[in-house]
Design a protein around this motif. Structure first.
Motif, PDB file in Angstrom:
ATOM      1  N   ARG A  33      -2.995  12.175   0.058  1.00 37.75           N
ATOM      2  CA  ARG A  33      -2.623  11.917  -1.337  1.00 37.75           C
ATOM      3  C   ARG A  33      -3.583  10.892  -1.943  1.00 37.75           C
ATOM      4  O   ARG A  33      -3.884   9.860  -1.325  1.00 37.75           O
ATOM      5  CB  ARG A  33      -1.210  11.333  -1.358  1.00 37.75           C
ATOM      6  CG  ARG A  33      -0.689  10.980  -2.718  1.00 37.75           C
ATOM      7  CD  ARG A  33       0.712  10.398  -2.541  1.00 37.75           C
ATOM      8  NE  ARG A  33       1.399  10.230  -3.806  1.00 37.75           N
ATOM      9  CZ  ARG A  33       1.245   9.200  -4.598  1.00 37.75           C
ATOM     10  NH1 ARG A  33       0.419   8.230  -4.266  1.00 37.75           N
ATOM     11  NH2 ARG A  33       1.919   9.122  -5.725  1.00 37.75           N
TER      12      ARG A  33
ATOM     13  N   ASP B 271      -3.841   8.557  -5.133  1.00 36.98           N
ATOM     14  CA  ASP B 271      -3.173   8.014  -6.316  1.00 36.98           C
ATOM     15  C   ASP B 271      -4.152   7.979  -7.491  1.00 36.98           C
ATOM     16  O   ASP B 271      -5.365   7.845  -7.315  1.00 36.98           O
ATOM     17  CB  ASP B 271      -2.665   6.602  -6.016  1.00 36.98           C
ATOM     18  CG  ASP B 271      -1.766   6.081  -7.116  1.00 36.98           C
ATOM     19  OD1 ASP B 271      -0.594   6.502  -7.148  1.00 36.98           O
ATOM     20  OD2 ASP B 271      -2.236   5.277  -7.939  1.00 36.98           O
TER      21      ASP B 271
ATOM     22  N   GLU C 271       0.825  -1.206   0.000  1.00 42.21           N
ATOM     23  CA  GLU C 271       0.000   0.000   0.000  1.00 42.21           C
ATOM     24  C   GLU C 271       0.861   1.259   0.000  1.00 42.21           C
ATOM     25  O   GLU C 271       0.569   2.225  -0.699  1.00 42.21           O
ATOM     26  CB  GLU C 271      -0.920  -0.008   1.228  1.00 42.21           C
ATOM     27  CG  GLU C 271      -2.123  -0.911   1.046  1.00 42.21           C
ATOM     28  CD  GLU C 271      -3.067  -0.816   2.218  1.00 42.21           C
ATOM     29  OE1 GLU C 271      -2.643  -0.294   3.269  1.00 42.21           O
ATOM     30  OE2 GLU C 271      -4.221  -1.260   2.082  1.00 42.21           O
ATOM     31  N   ARG C 272       1.939   1.208   0.760  1.00 44.68           N
ATOM     32  CA  ARG C 272       2.791   2.408   0.828  1.00 44.68           C
ATOM     33  C   ARG C 272       3.413   2.689  -0.534  1.00 44.68           C
ATOM     34  O   ARG C 272       3.477   3.833  -0.976  1.00 44.68           O
ATOM     35  CB  ARG C 272       3.901   2.200   1.865  1.00 44.68           C
ATOM     36  CG  ARG C 272       3.395   2.289   3.278  1.00 44.68           C
ATOM     37  CD  ARG C 272       4.523   2.144   4.251  1.00 44.68           C
ATOM     38  NE  ARG C 272       5.489   3.228   4.132  1.00 44.68           N
ATOM     39  CZ  ARG C 272       6.726   3.161   4.588  1.00 44.68           C
ATOM     40  NH1 ARG C 272       7.156   2.063   5.164  1.00 44.68           N
ATOM     41  NH2 ARG C 272       7.533   4.186   4.470  1.00 44.68           N
TER      42      ARG C 272
ATOM     43  N   ASP D 124      -1.370   9.075   5.126  1.00 44.79           N
ATOM     44  CA  ASP D 124      -1.513  10.320   4.371  1.00 44.79           C
ATOM     45  C   ASP D 124      -1.711  10.018   2.894  1.00 44.79           C
ATOM     46  O   ASP D 124      -1.381  10.809   2.031  1.00 44.79           O
ATOM     47  CB  ASP D 124      -0.308  11.237   4.594  1.00 44.79           C
ATOM     48  CG  ASP D 124       0.993  10.581   4.225  1.00 44.79           C
ATOM     49  OD1 ASP D 124       0.969   9.385   3.833  1.00 44.79           O
ATOM     50  OD2 ASP D 124       2.038  11.249   4.316  1.00 44.79           O
ATOM     51  N   TYR D 125      -2.186   8.818   2.591  1.00 46.51           N
ATOM     52  CA  TYR D 125      -2.524   8.480   1.208  1.00 46.51           C
ATOM     53  C   TYR D 125      -3.755   7.589   1.214  1.00 46.51           C
ATOM     54  O   TYR D 125      -4.015   6.880   2.178  1.00 46.51           O
ATOM     55  CB  TYR D 125      -1.357   7.766   0.518  1.00 46.51           C
ATOM     56  CG  TYR D 125      -0.853   6.564   1.263  1.00 46.51           C
ATOM     57  CD1 TYR D 125       0.185   6.688   2.179  1.00 46.51           C
ATOM     58  CD2 TYR D 125      -1.424   5.305   1.071  1.00 46.51           C
ATOM     59  CE1 TYR D 125       0.642   5.592   2.884  1.00 46.51           C
ATOM     60  CE2 TYR D 125      -0.970   4.204   1.770  1.00 46.51           C
ATOM     61  CZ  TYR D 125       0.062   4.351   2.672  1.00 46.51           C
ATOM     62  OH  TYR D 125       0.510   3.287   3.380  1.00 46.51           O
ATOM     63  N   LEU D 126      -4.491   7.634   0.106  1.00 43.32           N
ATOM     64  CA  LEU D 126      -5.701   6.834  -0.010  1.00 43.32           C
ATOM     65  C   LEU D 126      -5.346   5.417  -0.431  1.00 43.32           C
ATOM     66  O   LEU D 126      -4.425   5.205  -1.215  1.00 43.32           O
ATOM     67  CB  LEU D 126      -6.614   7.426  -1.082  1.00 43.32           C
ATOM     68  CG  LEU D 126      -7.510   8.594  -0.689  1.00 43.32           C
ATOM     69  CD1 LEU D 126      -8.368   8.974  -1.896  1.00 43.32           C
ATOM     70  CD2 LEU D 126      -8.407   8.189   0.459  1.00 43.32           C
ATOM     71  N   VAL D 127      -6.094   4.461   0.085  1.00 45.91           N
ATOM     72  CA  VAL D 127      -6.052   3.119  -0.485  1.00 45.91           C
ATOM     73  C   VAL D 127      -7.474   2.795  -0.930  1.00 45.91           C
ATOM     74  O   VAL D 127      -8.431   3.434  -0.482  1.00 45.91           O
ATOM     75  CB  VAL D 127      -5.532   2.061   0.517  1.00 45.91           C
ATOM     76  CG1 VAL D 127      -4.096   2.357   0.911  1.00 45.91           C
ATOM     77  CG2 VAL D 127      -6.413   1.973   1.731  1.00 45.91           C
ATOM     78  N   PRO D 128      -7.610   1.819  -1.821  1.00 41.22           N
ATOM     79  CA  PRO D 128      -8.966   1.510  -2.308  1.00 41.22           C
ATOM     80  C   PRO D 128      -9.926   1.163  -1.179  1.00 41.22           C
ATOM     81  O   PRO D 128     -11.136   1.385  -1.299  1.00 41.22           O
ATOM     82  CB  PRO D 128      -8.737   0.318  -3.227  1.00 41.22           C
ATOM     83  CG  PRO D 128      -7.326   0.433  -3.660  1.00 41.22           C
ATOM     84  CD  PRO D 128      -6.583   1.052  -2.530  1.00 41.22           C
TER      85      PRO D 128
ATOM     86  N   SER E 148      -4.694   5.763  -9.596  1.00 38.88           N
ATOM     87  CA  SER E 148      -5.441   4.509  -9.729  1.00 38.88           C
ATOM     88  C   SER E 148      -6.633   4.486  -8.776  1.00 38.88           C
ATOM     89  O   SER E 148      -7.686   3.948  -9.108  1.00 38.88           O
ATOM     90  CB  SER E 148      -4.514   3.334  -9.443  1.00 38.88           C
ATOM     91  OG  SER E 148      -4.020   3.436  -8.123  1.00 38.88           O
ATOM     92  N   VAL E 149      -6.462   5.098  -7.589  1.00 42.26           N
ATOM     93  CA  VAL E 149      -7.584   5.129  -6.654  1.00 42.26           C
ATOM     94  C   VAL E 149      -8.681   6.048  -7.189  1.00 42.26           C
ATOM     95  O   VAL E 149      -9.875   5.733  -7.084  1.00 42.26           O
ATOM     96  CB  VAL E 149      -7.103   5.589  -5.263  1.00 42.26           C
ATOM     97  CG1 VAL E 149      -8.255   5.596  -4.290  1.00 42.26           C
ATOM     98  CG2 VAL E 149      -6.008   4.671  -4.765  1.00 42.26           C
TER      99      VAL E 149
ATOM    100  N   ARG F 137       2.464   1.405  -3.554  1.00 51.04           N
ATOM    101  CA  ARG F 137       1.539   1.488  -4.667  1.00 51.04           C
ATOM    102  C   ARG F 137       0.707   2.762  -4.609  1.00 51.04           C
ATOM    103  O   ARG F 137       0.529   3.437  -5.611  1.00 51.04           O
ATOM    104  CB  ARG F 137       0.619   0.264  -4.631  1.00 51.04           C
ATOM    105  CG  ARG F 137      -0.446   0.238  -5.690  1.00 51.04           C
ATOM    106  CD  ARG F 137       0.169  -0.062  -7.029  1.00 51.04           C
ATOM    107  NE  ARG F 137      -0.861  -0.165  -8.050  1.00 51.04           N
ATOM    108  CZ  ARG F 137      -1.293   0.872  -8.755  1.00 51.04           C
ATOM    109  NH1 ARG F 137      -0.779   2.063  -8.536  1.00 51.04           N
ATOM    110  NH2 ARG F 137      -2.221   0.737  -9.674  1.00 51.04           N
ATOM    111  N   PHE F 138       0.191   3.096  -3.427  1.00 55.74           N
ATOM    112  CA  PHE F 138      -0.739   4.212  -3.331  1.00 55.74           C
ATOM    113  C   PHE F 138      -0.130   5.408  -2.606  1.00 55.74           C
ATOM    114  O   PHE F 138      -0.550   6.528  -2.802  1.00 55.74           O
ATOM    115  CB  PHE F 138      -2.023   3.783  -2.622  1.00 55.74           C
ATOM    116  CG  PHE F 138      -2.710   2.645  -3.302  1.00 55.74           C
ATOM    117  CD1 PHE F 138      -3.261   2.813  -4.560  1.00 55.74           C
ATOM    118  CD2 PHE F 138      -2.790   1.403  -2.710  1.00 55.74           C
ATOM    119  CE1 PHE F 138      -3.883   1.765  -5.200  1.00 55.74           C
ATOM    120  CE2 PHE F 138      -3.415   0.351  -3.347  1.00 55.74           C
ATOM    121  CZ  PHE F 138      -3.960   0.533  -4.598  1.00 55.74           C
ATOM    122  N   GLY F 139       0.860   5.148  -1.742  1.00 55.12           N
ATOM    123  CA  GLY F 139       1.459   6.248  -1.007  1.00 55.12           C
ATOM    124  C   GLY F 139       2.591   6.893  -1.762  1.00 55.12           C
ATOM    125  O   GLY F 139       3.072   7.949  -1.365  1.00 55.12           O
ATOM    126  N   GLY F 140       3.035   6.239  -2.853  1.00 60.26           N
ATOM    127  CA  GLY F 140       4.133   6.822  -3.614  1.00 60.26           C
ATOM    128  C   GLY F 140       5.411   6.884  -2.815  1.00 60.26           C
ATOM    129  O   GLY F 140       6.255   7.749  -3.046  1.00 60.26           O
TER     130      GLY F 140
END
Lengths: 695, 316
Positions: free
Chosen positions: B215, B217, A664-665, B263-267, B219-220, A667-670
């Motif tokens: 944040r 992404d 997750e970090r 601090d980021y989105l996950v699905p 893809s999300v 893939r989505f957290g960049g």
């Protein structure tokens, strides 16, 4: 994409890439598309590219340092293909070589290595239609092995998300290039070879077996045309090049022990003292018999029947050879012609010719007269008795040698024996007098090669009233037990005499002492190694270059026969009037293939969703979990999958949680993970791989 | 980041003291607050809707007003009114109960559409327009509305436009048996009136800013749009989700990520919030089958959203 670091794997990759380049250049050379000079230049350029990194650095600093040469080269290639190169193919080869060198000098990433491999592959493809040489087999196998290694190494390097540096190697971590890569490479290559070989042999062939796209015309060999000067064989009698291979199919036991085997080519009847020609140049078309083969003569009875499968190299003549007397001939050609002296010609492409001949060998002595031999008509008798102006002492010698003989057959035998016993065989053919050549041979030099022996015998027999003709062909050659064939070389070129004896027909007389035994041979016999290599070459011609539709039909037939006796297990399948067992088997195969396709597609579907790249470690984790039977559903997020997998297998909870969080970090957290985090993830992924139970 | 988690944790713990055994519901309520949204709490009477709303309101410092909606209520009863002040000789605006940080609008569907719609501008623009002048509402401003789905007698169902203005619709649900027993015993359950604020108003504003910075992404976002698109294309739905709805889902998901210490989105964030953020924004097509008369549109909508969420492939 990871730059090419000085690591173990990438060094191995670069080495393998260079081997591919060498392989491709050799292939082009074999295919006759690249001469030695060109190959040398390419080799020099390739060697220079080893130090390309130093060259590239200043080049990249110049604006357009890489594109300007590219544009110029594209223009040059266009001009080359259109105007300069001998053929379009040559132009394309030039372009290919330029691209290769360009890529070699500008290579930077793994993608470039892949491109270079592809270029090498195209080099092989370009060379393939132009070569029949068995060497191509080795080039191909080398490409397969090294190409597979390149693919695997490239994959390994791409999978390793951090650059695999040499320090890790020194620090005692397992090296990335253990024996596994080598053994996997070999295994994958063998599997590939097996699959492609199956496809090669099974996919239906059309028309000509080999494409004569750029068949090299073989050497022009004198001695088998319609005008043959005395001494024409002199130059080729030391040439050990193989000119034909005569395969004797199973069924004839020990063909190497058959006496007096020779390969008859062209027969000539008119002699002007220096040159043999043909008096009657007419040729007749031979019609195909009911079996599809060309019927050339009727069996006379009394001789051994011998079937030969002959592979004739191009020698610049359309004469074909076979053991005398040829009865019928099977060849893939439109027309077969024959002349009055039973010389057979086939108008074929310049490529190697393969044909099958059935012959009735001349019966060994004692001979018995036969009523079935047709008598020679007057015209023919006159032709075969033609004599150039000869010195009286030649005729006198003939009469002297045949004095007291019981008949024409005995006379011919005596004269043959006289020549064989009293004259020396030599390849030194210097003229020392102004006499006609035959006279000089008989009375001054008393030595010569087979042509002189044959000419002398023919003239002397004619002078005593026996019709003769001179035959040019080949001696038996070397028996190759590895492939059951006679290996006939150019130095086996031979000349002998056929004499017409009433009630016996045409009988072969060979006065040359050369044929008396192998002891007279000055040329070294081939070693077993050479014989074995040549047998391999023969199989290559037979089963790869000349693999034809007929062969496939035969193979299919034998496979069907074999399976009929081999699979009694199918007997239980009930026979219905409408569904044959064959249909059932075909159905099973279709279902199996369909199932395989569905599995492959579904596997892909689950992995490729989402479009963008998945972190490699998560892909590996998914693969490991798939082996445990855990595959994420379409609408299942990583966390939900984690919960489900943990429920199914609590043992993997901790590592999978780590992997999922890392995924997750990234893939989505960049987030770019540190080396420590990545190795922790690697360990967690390892923990997900199912272990084989030891108990 | 670290302090955001700490603040949210403190807030959730405080609310959970009043609403026992419903951490998910508490989480959604906090998400609504952090995402600058308004909440519609809908459930049968007596499961703690008002408790949740007032606990959340009391846990943050700042003003709190409770408005009990009735059928005879007028817009001026909540917005305020201008009165003549003889001393100055002008009309002076007397702010209504809406002028505070947290408003508990109890039983919102009991009042007339006229009064309901007076809430509309206030909820969306955080301001009140009255008599040619505009009055800004304090920040943060949040409406916690409750309504009864089953009591149709004498109710005015909220119009679509107004439903769309609620960020989330939350259902509380019955508590588990052990939790309910604990409630009966009176253990560890202080009256929500006694809750003390654990967050200052500034803390709430800061959290709301933090949530904006989460944040998302690409893809999300694609996944979110795929969900929204599916509601618009579904043959079961007469009305799909508006762009305001997709924005609401994104904001709620971001707040959810923050509450989950990311601090980021996950699905998962999107997936978790799809039902509370979307199900009140869609219209279920009237069913042709025999049970067409069975009136439970809300349940249907949630089931459809759940089915869509199950179907749409998650980015990997």
């Amino acid at each position: 994409m990871a730059p090419l670091e000085a690591s173990v794997a990438s060094r191995a990759l670069v080495i393998a890439m260079y081997v591919l380049v060498v392989d491709g250049v050799v292939a082009l050379n074999l295919g006759g598309l690249l001469g030695p000079v060109g190959a040398g230049l390419v080799a020099l350029g390739t060697i220079g590219s080893v130090w390309q990194a130093r060259l590239r650095a200043p080049l990249t600093r110049i604006r357009g340092g890489a594109t300007i040469p590219g544009v110029i080269a594209a223009a040059a290639a266009l001009v080359d293909v259109l105007y300069l190169a001998a053929t379009v193919l040559d132009g394309l080869i030039h372009l290919l070589l330029f691209l290769l060198l360009y890529r070699l000098y500008t290579r930077e990433t793994l993608r470039d290595v892949r491109d270079i491999s592809f270029i090498c592959f195209f080099m092989l493809v370009a060379a393939a239609p132009g070569t029949f040489d068995v060497g191509f087999l080795f080039v191909f196998i080398a490409f397969l092995l090294v190409g597979t290694a390149v693919l695997m190494l490239r994959h390994v390097l791409m999978e390793a998300e951090r650059p695999v540096d040499a320090t890790a190697f020194v620090a005692g971590r397992p090296p990335i290039l253990p024996r596994h890569v080598v053994s996997l490479t070999v295994a994958a290559s063998v599997a590939t070879l097996a699959i492609t070989a199956t496809l090669f042999f099974v996919i239906p062939r059309i028309g000509q077996a080999a494409l004569p796209l750029r068949a090299k015309l073989g050497r022009m060999v004198s001695g088998f045309s319609e005008r043959v000067s005395l001494g024409a064989f002199g130059e080729i009698e030391t040439d050990a090049a193989v000119v034909m291979r005569v395969h004797i199919p199973e069924g004839t036991p020990s063909p190497e022990l058959l006496p007096g085997i020779r390969w008859r080519g062209i027969a000539l009847d008119r002699f002007d003292g220096r040159m043999w020609t043909r008096d009657d140049p007419d040729r007749y078309l031979v019609h195909r018999g009911p079996g599809g083969s060309f019927e050339l003569a009727r069996p006379r009875g009394g001789g051994v029947l011998l079937t030969q499968e002959i592979y004739l190299e191009p020698i610049g003549s359309d004469i074909v050879f076979g053991a005398p007397r040829i009865l019928r001939m099977g060849v893939r050609a439109d027309a077969v012609t024959i002349d009055s002296a039973v010389s057979v010609t086939v108008a074929a492409a310049a490529a190697r010719l393969r044909y099958v001949v059935d012959s009735e060998l001349e019966p060994a002595s004692p001979r018995r007269p036969s009523r079935r031999v047709p008598p020679l008509d007057d015209d023919d008798r006159r032709r075969y008795l033609q004599l150039p102006p000869i010195a009286p002492r030649v005729a006198a010698l003939a009469r002297e040698a045949t004095a007291g003989s019981a008949g024409p057959l005995d006379a011919a035998q005596r004269l043959t024996a006289h020549l064989a016993q009293h004259y020396q065989y030599t390849r030194a053919l210097e003229r020392t007098t102004e006499l006609p050549p035959v006279e000089e041979f008989l009375f001054v030099a008393r030595s010569g090669n087979c042509e002189y022996f044959a000419a002398a015998l023919a003239m002397m027999l004619r002078s005593v009233g026996i019709p003769t003709r001179v035959v040019n062909g080949f001696q038996r050659g070397e028996w190759n037990p590895f492939g059951r064939y006679f290996m006939v070389r150019l130095l086996d070129a031979h000349s002998w005499v056929e004499a017409y004896i009433d009630d016996f027909g045409w009988v072969t007389f060979d006065p040359s002492p050369r044929t008396a035994g192998p002891g007279g041979e000055a040329v070294a016999r081939p070693t077993p190694m050479n014989l074995y290599l040549d047998a391999l070459r023969m199989r290559w011609y037979r089963y790869v270059v000349n693999w034809s539709f007929t062969d496939q039909m035969q193979m299919a037939g034998s496979v069907r026969r074999a399976t009929k006796t081999w699979t009694p297990g199918l007997e239980w399948i009930p026979r219905r009037p409408d569904v044959g067992r064959g249909t059932l088997v075909a159905l099973v195969i279709v279902v199996a293939i369909g199932g395989a396709i569905v599995i492959v597609l579904r596997r892909r579907g689950t992995l490729v969703l989402g479009g963008r790249t998945i972190p490699r470690f998560y892909e590996r984790a998914l693969r490991a979990l798939a082996r445990r039977g855990l595959v994420p559903a379409r609408g299942e997020t990583a966390r939900e999958f984690l919960a489900r997998a943990t429920g199914a297998e609590p043992a993997i909870a901790a590592p999978l949680a780590t992997v999922t969080a890392g995924y997750e970090r990234v893939r989505f957290g960049g987030v770019a993970l540190s080396a420590d985090e990545l190795s922790a993830l690697d360990r967690s992924v390892e923990a997900l791989v199912p272990r084989r139970r030891t108990t | 980041m670290g302090s955001a988690i700490e603040l949210i944790g403190r807030l959730e713990a405080n609310v959970a003291r009043a609403l026992v055994g419903k951490p998910e519901v508490v989480r959604l309520a906090v998400v609504g607050l952090v995402a600058r949204g308004h909440l519609l709490i809908e459930d049968v009477p007596g499961v703690g809707k008002t408790t949740l709303a007032s606990a959340l309101a009391r846990s943050i410092g700042g003003g709190f007003q409770r408005i009990q909606f009735t059928s005879d209520m007028l817009p001026s009863d909540i917005l305020g009114v201008s009165v003549w002040e003889p001393a100055r000789g002008t009309f002076v605006f007397k702010p209504g109960p809406l002028f505070t940080n947290v408003v508990l609008a109890d039983e919102i569907n009991r009042t007339t559409p006229k009064t309901q719609s007076s809430l509309l501008e206030a909820m969306n623009e955080a301001q009140v327009s009255l008599d040619h002048s505009t009055h800004a509402l304090p920040r943060p401003f949040m409406v916690l509305a409750t309504q009864n789905p089953l009591e149709y007698e004498g109710t005015h169902p909220l119009p679509e436009s107004q439903l769309d203005r609620f960020l989330l619709r939350i259902r509380v649900g019955y508590p588990d048996t052990p939790d309910e027993k604990a409630i009966l015993r009176g253990d560890a359950m202080p009256p929500h009136e006694s809750l003390t604020p654990v967050l200052a108003v500034d803390d709430v504003l800061w959290l709301q800013d933090e949530a904006e910075r989460v944040r998302a992404d690409e893809s999300v976002l694609d996944y979110l749009m795929a969900l929204i698109g599916a509601t618009r294309n579904s043959p079961l739905l007469a009305l799909g989700v508006s762009p305001r709805g997709s924005l609401a889902l994104l904001r709620a998901a971001k707040a959810h990520a923050l509450a989950d210490a990311r601090d980021y989105l996950v699905p998962d964030d999107v997936k978790r919030l799809a039902v509370p953020a979307l199900s009140h924004r869609i219209l279920v097509r009237a069913r042709m089958s025999s049970d067409a008369g069975r009136a439970e549109p809300a349940g249907d909508a949630e089931a459809i959203i759940r089915a869509i969420v199950r179907e749409i492939p998650v980015p990997r």
